[in-house]
Design a protein around this motif. Structure first.
Motif, PDB file in Angstrom:
ATOM      1  N   LEU A   6      -6.052  -6.604  -0.803  1.00  0.00           N
ATOM      2  CA  LEU A   6      -5.693  -6.863  -2.114  1.00  0.00           C
ATOM      3  C   LEU A   6      -6.508  -8.044  -2.794  1.00  0.00           C
ATOM      4  CD1 LEU A   6      -1.943  -6.436  -1.495  1.00  0.00           C
ATOM      5  CD2 LEU A   6      -3.358  -4.730  -2.317  1.00  0.00           C
ATOM      6  N   GLU A  52      -4.815  -8.819 -13.755  1.00  0.00           N
ATOM      7  CA  GLU A  52      -5.275  -9.009 -12.019  1.00  0.00           C
ATOM      8  C   GLU A  52      -4.040  -8.123 -11.332  1.00  0.00           C
ATOM      9  OE1 GLU A  52      -6.526 -13.429 -11.474  1.00  0.00           O
ATOM     10  OE2 GLU A  52      -5.150 -13.217 -13.197  1.00  0.00           O
ATOM     11  N   GLU A  81      -7.186  -0.646  -0.109  1.00  0.00           N
ATOM     12  CA  GLU A  81      -8.272  -1.720   0.042  1.00  0.00           C
ATOM     13  C   GLU A  81      -7.573  -3.211   0.193  1.00  0.00           C
ATOM     14  OE1 GLU A  81     -11.433   0.652  -3.049  1.00  0.00           O
ATOM     15  OE2 GLU A  81     -10.667  -1.364  -3.610  1.00  0.00           O
ATOM     16  N   LEU A  87      -4.236  -1.044  -8.277  1.00  0.00           N
ATOM     17  CA  LEU A  87      -5.202   0.299  -7.816  1.00  0.00           C
ATOM     18  C   LEU A  87      -5.822  -0.034  -6.674  1.00  0.00           C
ATOM     19  CD1 LEU A  87      -6.912   0.074 -11.468  1.00  0.00           C
ATOM     20  CD2 LEU A  87      -5.283   1.753 -10.568  1.00  0.00           C
ATOM     21  N   ARG A  88      -6.125  -1.416  -5.987  1.00  0.00           N
ATOM     22  CA  ARG A  88      -6.838  -1.774  -4.701  1.00  0.00           C
ATOM     23  C   ARG A  88      -5.781  -1.269  -3.732  1.00  0.00           C
ATOM     24  NH1 ARG A  88      -9.146  -5.959  -7.361  1.00  0.00           N
ATOM     25  NH2 ARG A  88      -7.474  -7.559  -6.497  1.00  0.00           N
ATOM     26  N   TRP A 131       0.897  -1.207   0.045  1.00  0.00           N
ATOM     27  CA  TRP A 131      -0.052   0.035   0.094  1.00  0.00           C
ATOM     28  C   TRP A 131       0.900   1.335   0.005  1.00  0.00           C
ATOM     29  CZ3 TRP A 131      -1.397  -4.070   3.657  1.00  0.00           C
ATOM     30  CH2 TRP A 131      -2.310  -4.715   3.267  1.00  0.00           C
ATOM     31  N   LYS A 175      -3.519   1.196  -3.966  1.00  0.00           N
ATOM     32  CA  LYS A 175      -3.543   2.712  -4.213  1.00  0.00           C
ATOM     33  C   LYS A 175      -4.417   3.319  -3.321  1.00  0.00           C
ATOM     34  CE  LYS A 175       0.207   3.398  -5.520  1.00  0.00           C
ATOM     35  NZ  LYS A 175       1.081   3.944  -4.801  1.00  0.00           N
ATOM     36  N   ARG A 176      -5.673   2.646  -3.285  1.00  0.00           N
ATOM     37  CA  ARG A 176      -6.983   2.842  -2.578  1.00  0.00           C
ATOM     38  C   ARG A 176      -6.786   2.320  -0.853  1.00  0.00           C
ATOM     39  NH1 ARG A 176      -9.655   1.584  -7.847  1.00  0.00           N
ATOM     40  NH2 ARG A 176     -10.363  -0.314  -6.840  1.00  0.00           N
ATOM     41  N   GLN A 186      -5.288  -4.465 -11.290  1.00  0.00           N
ATOM     42  CA  GLN A 186      -6.455  -4.318 -10.583  1.00  0.00           C
ATOM     43  C   GLN A 186      -5.913  -4.462  -8.834  1.00  0.00           C
ATOM     44  OE1 GLN A 186      -9.205  -3.502 -11.459  1.00  0.00           O
ATOM     45  NE2 GLN A 186      -8.322  -3.457 -13.444  1.00  0.00           N
ATOM     46  N   VAL A 187      -5.082  -5.167  -8.686  1.00  0.00           N
ATOM     47  CA  VAL A 187      -4.447  -5.307  -7.278  1.00  0.00           C
ATOM     48  C   VAL A 187      -3.698  -4.171  -6.864  1.00  0.00           C
ATOM     49  CG1 VAL A 187      -2.329  -6.403  -5.959  1.00  0.00           C
ATOM     50  CG2 VAL A 187      -4.349  -7.919  -7.160  1.00  0.00           C
TER      51      VAL A 187
END
Length: 86
Positions: free
Chosen positions: A79, A65, A77, A71-72, A16, A74-75, A68-69
């Motif tokens: 993983l 994939e 969220e 981006l999650r 993160w 970065k937010r 997407q991980v």
């Protein structure tokens, strides 16, 4: 630790709040390398050629994939996980 996958003794992490470009960390024993997501290649660190080959193969199969991980992460969220190389 934010582990995204694990295969053949290789652990894949996406941290993160990590800096760009989009990448992940591959850890095998005492060796670690950061690997680009968009163009799977080692950015920094050290892995044996055999292990790096496995990591690049896995990253090539799971590029979307991994995006997407990233981006999650970065937010801040969860993983989720990505299937291992078999």
């Amino acid at each position: 630790m934010p582990k995204a996958s694990d295969f053949f003794g290789v652990s894949i992490y996406v941290y993160w709040r990590d800096h760009g470009p989009s990448h992940f960390h591959a850890v095998y024993g005492d060796d670690e390398a950061s690997v680009s997501i968009e163009d799977p290649r080692m950015l920094d660190g050290r892995l044996s050629p055999r292990v790096l080959g496995l990591v690049i193969e896995w990253a090539s199969l799971h590029r979307e994939e991994l995006r997407q991980v990233w981006l999650r992460a970065k937010r801040l969220e969860p993983l989720g996980t990505i299937e291992p190389l078999t």
